[in-house]
Design a protein around this motif. Sequence first.
Motif, PDB file in Angstrom:
ATOM      1  N   LEU A  51       0.831  -1.203   0.000  1.00 44.04           N
ATOM      2  CA  LEU A  51       0.000   0.000   0.000  1.00 44.04           C
ATOM      3  C   LEU A  51       0.866   1.254   0.000  1.00 44.04           C
ATOM      4  O   LEU A  51       1.855   1.339   0.719  1.00 44.04           O
ATOM      5  CB  LEU A  51      -0.908   0.012   1.231  1.00 44.04           C
ATOM      6  CG  LEU A  51      -1.842  -1.191   1.411  1.00 44.04           C
ATOM      7  CD1 LEU A  51      -2.566  -1.100   2.754  1.00 44.04           C
ATOM      8  CD2 LEU A  51      -2.842  -1.262   0.267  1.00 44.04           C
ATOM      9  N   SER A  52       0.471   2.225  -0.770  1.00 47.25           N
ATOM     10  CA  SER A  52       1.202   3.488  -0.794  1.00 47.25           C
ATOM     11  C   SER A  52       0.851   4.308   0.447  1.00 47.25           C
ATOM     12  O   SER A  52      -0.243   4.179   1.005  1.00 47.25           O
ATOM     13  CB  SER A  52       0.841   4.279  -2.047  1.00 47.25           C
ATOM     14  OG  SER A  52      -0.502   4.737  -1.979  1.00 47.25           O
ATOM     15  N   GLU A  54      -0.005   7.326   0.519  1.00 45.89           N
ATOM     16  CA  GLU A  54      -1.177   8.142   0.215  1.00 45.89           C
ATOM     17  C   GLU A  54      -2.463   7.356   0.410  1.00 45.89           C
ATOM     18  O   GLU A  54      -3.457   7.867   0.950  1.00 45.89           O
ATOM     19  CB  GLU A  54      -1.098   8.661  -1.234  1.00 45.89           C
ATOM     20  CG  GLU A  54       0.030   9.652  -1.496  1.00 45.89           C
ATOM     21  CD  GLU A  54       1.397   8.955  -1.607  1.00 45.89           C
ATOM     22  OE1 GLU A  54       1.433   7.721  -1.759  1.00 45.89           O
ATOM     23  OE2 GLU A  54       2.424   9.675  -1.550  1.00 45.89           O
ATOM     24  N   GLU A  55      -2.466   6.077  -0.041  1.00 47.64           N
ATOM     25  CA  GLU A  55      -3.670   5.255   0.091  1.00 47.64           C
ATOM     26  C   GLU A  55      -3.985   4.993   1.555  1.00 47.64           C
ATOM     27  O   GLU A  55      -5.151   5.062   1.973  1.00 47.64           O
ATOM     28  CB  GLU A  55      -3.481   3.929  -0.655  1.00 47.64           C
ATOM     29  CG  GLU A  55      -4.728   3.055  -0.660  1.00 47.64           C
ATOM     30  CD  GLU A  55      -4.538   1.794  -1.479  1.00 47.64           C
ATOM     31  OE1 GLU A  55      -5.526   1.054  -1.664  1.00 47.64           O
ATOM     32  OE2 GLU A  55      -3.399   1.537  -1.932  1.00 47.64           O
ATOM     33  N   ILE A  56      -2.966   4.705   2.361  1.00 42.54           N
ATOM     34  CA  ILE A  56      -3.185   4.457   3.788  1.00 42.54           C
ATOM     35  C   ILE A  56      -3.675   5.715   4.477  1.00 42.54           C
ATOM     36  O   ILE A  56      -4.624   5.677   5.281  1.00 42.54           O
ATOM     37  CB  ILE A  56      -1.886   3.948   4.449  1.00 42.54           C
ATOM     38  CG1 ILE A  56      -1.478   2.588   3.867  1.00 42.54           C
ATOM     39  CG2 ILE A  56      -2.054   3.837   5.960  1.00 42.54           C
ATOM     40  CD1 ILE A  56      -0.148   2.082   4.368  1.00 42.54           C
ATOM     41  N   SER A  57      -3.046   6.850   4.175  1.00 46.68           N
ATOM     42  CA  SER A  57      -3.432   8.113   4.801  1.00 46.68           C
ATOM     43  C   SER A  57      -4.866   8.478   4.456  1.00 46.68           C
ATOM     44  O   SER A  57      -5.654   8.880   5.321  1.00 46.68           O
ATOM     45  CB  SER A  57      -2.479   9.224   4.366  1.00 46.68           C
ATOM     46  OG  SER A  57      -2.846  10.456   4.950  1.00 46.68           O
ATOM     47  N   ARG A  58      -5.243   8.328   3.187  1.00 43.89           N
ATOM     48  CA  ARG A  58      -6.609   8.663   2.773  1.00 43.89           C
ATOM     49  C   ARG A  58      -7.621   7.761   3.482  1.00 43.89           C
ATOM     50  O   ARG A  58      -8.648   8.238   3.987  1.00 43.89           O
ATOM     51  CB  ARG A  58      -6.734   8.518   1.250  1.00 43.89           C
ATOM     52  CG  ARG A  58      -8.124   8.883   0.728  1.00 43.89           C
ATOM     53  CD  ARG A  58      -8.159   8.903  -0.779  1.00 43.89           C
ATOM     54  NE  ARG A  58      -7.842   7.593  -1.356  1.00 43.89           N
ATOM     55  CZ  ARG A  58      -6.704   7.304  -1.975  1.00 43.89           C
ATOM     56  NH1 ARG A  58      -5.755   8.225  -2.097  1.00 43.89           N
ATOM     57  NH2 ARG A  58      -6.488   6.107  -2.475  1.00 43.89           N
ATOM     58  N   CYS A  59      -7.339   6.480   3.525  1.00 40.42           N
ATOM     59  CA  CYS A  59      -8.246   5.540   4.176  1.00 40.42           C
ATOM     60  C   CYS A  59      -8.336   5.816   5.678  1.00 40.42           C
ATOM     61  O   CYS A  59      -9.411   5.719   6.276  1.00 40.42           O
ATOM     62  CB  CYS A  59      -7.783   4.103   3.934  1.00 40.42           C
ATOM     63  SG  CYS A  59      -8.909   2.841   4.552  1.00 40.42           S
ATOM     64  N   GLU A  64     -10.651   8.783   6.088  1.00 43.70           N
ATOM     65  CA  GLU A  64     -12.033   8.463   5.724  1.00 43.70           C
ATOM     66  C   GLU A  64     -12.687   7.564   6.773  1.00 43.70           C
ATOM     67  O   GLU A  64     -13.896   7.654   7.001  1.00 43.70           O
ATOM     68  CB  GLU A  64     -12.066   7.784   4.353  1.00 43.70           C
ATOM     69  CG  GLU A  64     -11.734   8.733   3.203  1.00 43.70           C
ATOM     70  CD  GLU A  64     -11.683   8.011   1.868  1.00 43.70           C
ATOM     71  OE1 GLU A  64     -11.784   6.759   1.859  1.00 43.70           O
ATOM     72  OE2 GLU A  64     -11.534   8.690   0.828  1.00 43.70           O
ATOM     73  N   ARG A  92     -11.743  -2.340   4.366  1.00 39.06           N
ATOM     74  CA  ARG A  92     -11.683  -1.633   3.090  1.00 39.06           C
ATOM     75  C   ARG A  92     -10.428  -1.995   2.297  1.00 39.06           C
ATOM     76  O   ARG A  92     -10.492  -2.202   1.073  1.00 39.06           O
ATOM     77  CB  ARG A  92     -11.737  -0.122   3.337  1.00 39.06           C
ATOM     78  CG  ARG A  92     -11.706   0.696   2.071  1.00 39.06           C
ATOM     79  CD  ARG A  92     -11.861   2.182   2.349  1.00 39.06           C
ATOM     80  NE  ARG A  92     -13.146   2.499   2.989  1.00 39.06           N
ATOM     81  CZ  ARG A  92     -13.577   3.730   3.162  1.00 39.06           C
ATOM     82  NH1 ARG A  92     -12.864   4.765   2.747  1.00 39.06           N
ATOM     83  NH2 ARG A  92     -14.736   3.942   3.754  1.00 39.06           N
ATOM     84  N   LEU A  93      -9.298  -2.079   2.967  1.00 38.80           N
ATOM     85  CA  LEU A  93      -8.029  -2.319   2.269  1.00 38.80           C
ATOM     86  C   LEU A  93      -7.725  -3.802   2.093  1.00 38.80           C
ATOM     87  O   LEU A  93      -6.891  -4.163   1.266  1.00 38.80           O
ATOM     88  CB  LEU A  93      -6.886  -1.648   3.043  1.00 38.80           C
ATOM     89  CG  LEU A  93      -6.973  -0.112   3.155  1.00 38.80           C
ATOM     90  CD1 LEU A  93      -5.881   0.407   4.077  1.00 38.80           C
ATOM     91  CD2 LEU A  93      -6.866   0.535   1.787  1.00 38.80           C
TER      92      LEU A  93
END
Length: 542
Positions: free
Chosen positions: A500-501, A503-508, A511, A522-523
């Motif tokens: 996981l990048s 950015e993807e972890i931070s956004r999730c 949210e 979700r991930l």
Amino acid sequence: MQKKISDDSATTATHFRGWERPAQSTVPALTLVSHPQPERIGERLLLEMLAAVGRTASLSRNAPEFSHPGSLLARPLGDPFLSRKPVQFEPGTRGRLRLLAPEDGTPVRVAGQPVRGSREFTPAEVAAGVPIVLAERVVVLLHLALAPELPPTGDLGMVGQGEGVRRVREDVLRVADLDVPVLVRGETGSGKELVARAIHQNSPRRGGPFISVNLGALSKELVSAELFGAQKGAYTGAAKNREGFFRAAHGGTLFLDEVGEAPPEVQVALLRVLETGEVFPVGSHAPVPVDVRLITATDANLEERIRQGVFKAPLLHRLAGFEIQVPPLRERREDIGPLFLHFARQELKATGELQRLSGAGPHTEPWLPASLAVRLVRYAWPGNIRQLRNVTRQLVIGSRGLPGLRVDARLEQELDASVLPLPGYAPTPLPARTAADTPLPEETSPTRRKPSDVGEQELLTALRASDWDLKATAERLGISRASVYMLIEKSSLLRTAGDLSPEEISRCFHECQGDLDQMVQRLEVSKRALQRRVRELGLGSA
């Protein structure tokens, strides 16, 4: 490491010194699991009269009265679809309990079959808990409870009034004001961290920090630095001094989950901290005093690990200044309804539909269908309370905008996969079924298998059914946890937390408002590994 408590700093737990539970005996009881008025879930009726020879207990629309334990409000079932002609309970043969259902009275169903005339339950069935369906609208759980009923203890953040959770609360209050190490034992997902927080909140240290650490999620290479701190330059990448969890918890409580996973060198250091009250940061030769109350938890058999030579007996003796055993959910089935209602309220509030649980009229269809309520109390719950919370979330979100709860085929199959052994059980269809998903693997004690026998789709299905708990997945598939890691690495369908990048972890993370369980769903990655990535990215404790 732990300061002495003065006489005037005693807390709520003080009155438990020298306290003894009054003598009690078990009697049959009925607890509401489903009712057209959802707020009534958890109300109870003790059938104390059945302890006397020749006595019977009657149950009808108008009598007797149920109440929440400790509440002064008591009321009959009151559902207009129930008959005034009572269903009766009486002592049966050879210690059994007999249910009598009149032909022209309320329709009664047990284990998927209608009861015509009478049905007897063995002592083992009653002890395990038997769901009884009345007119396909009301579900009561027949189980054992202690009598006389004691005044309820404060909930301490724990839902339920079953004997198991009451004993946990009593243990918490006994030890909270005593500055001794506590070892909390229990299966994964059973609420061990909740117990640790309750101890902290009822102790003189409540004003200090509560630091929760999962040892199984820490990198083996950095676990010592994470716990005890490190000096700048002590190891590659140590660009600044690291405080460590022990010093971060100074003046408060440090909770170490999965202590059985601690590496040997960490076990030695933990023992030294408990004996001296000092930590040695990595790269430093000067001890640092710490004032920390240590609470640890495990789902492992530490005595067996000692025999295997992978856990140190002196450490267990120091950690277990006092032990608290948290019961698995399958041993507190009378609490499943109240727990489900508690989690449902949380999810309905988040979706803006909390009104679904209030204002129900006497002719309203139950929001929690009887067939689903029976499945909930009969399921084995290998993931315990954590799994129940996730199932509740899935049901509530999957039923947004609908008058009642809808169950998809995958969840229906999961709930039917492992149930209590009531003879003649035949599940009744749940409402609003959707197209069938991939069948779940069998829940019943799988034999050991070769990892090569596990297909990618089967692995993915088992991970989802286990809420991405790798230990539970391994048990479900009948392979080792190490094999699960290997299969994930080789799979073309799956990814790891390392894939996981940031950015993807931070956004999730934002949210999901930091809810790690939602992030896992979700991930679709391991919770432990995701927790470590979240910490590495400085997004807060998970």
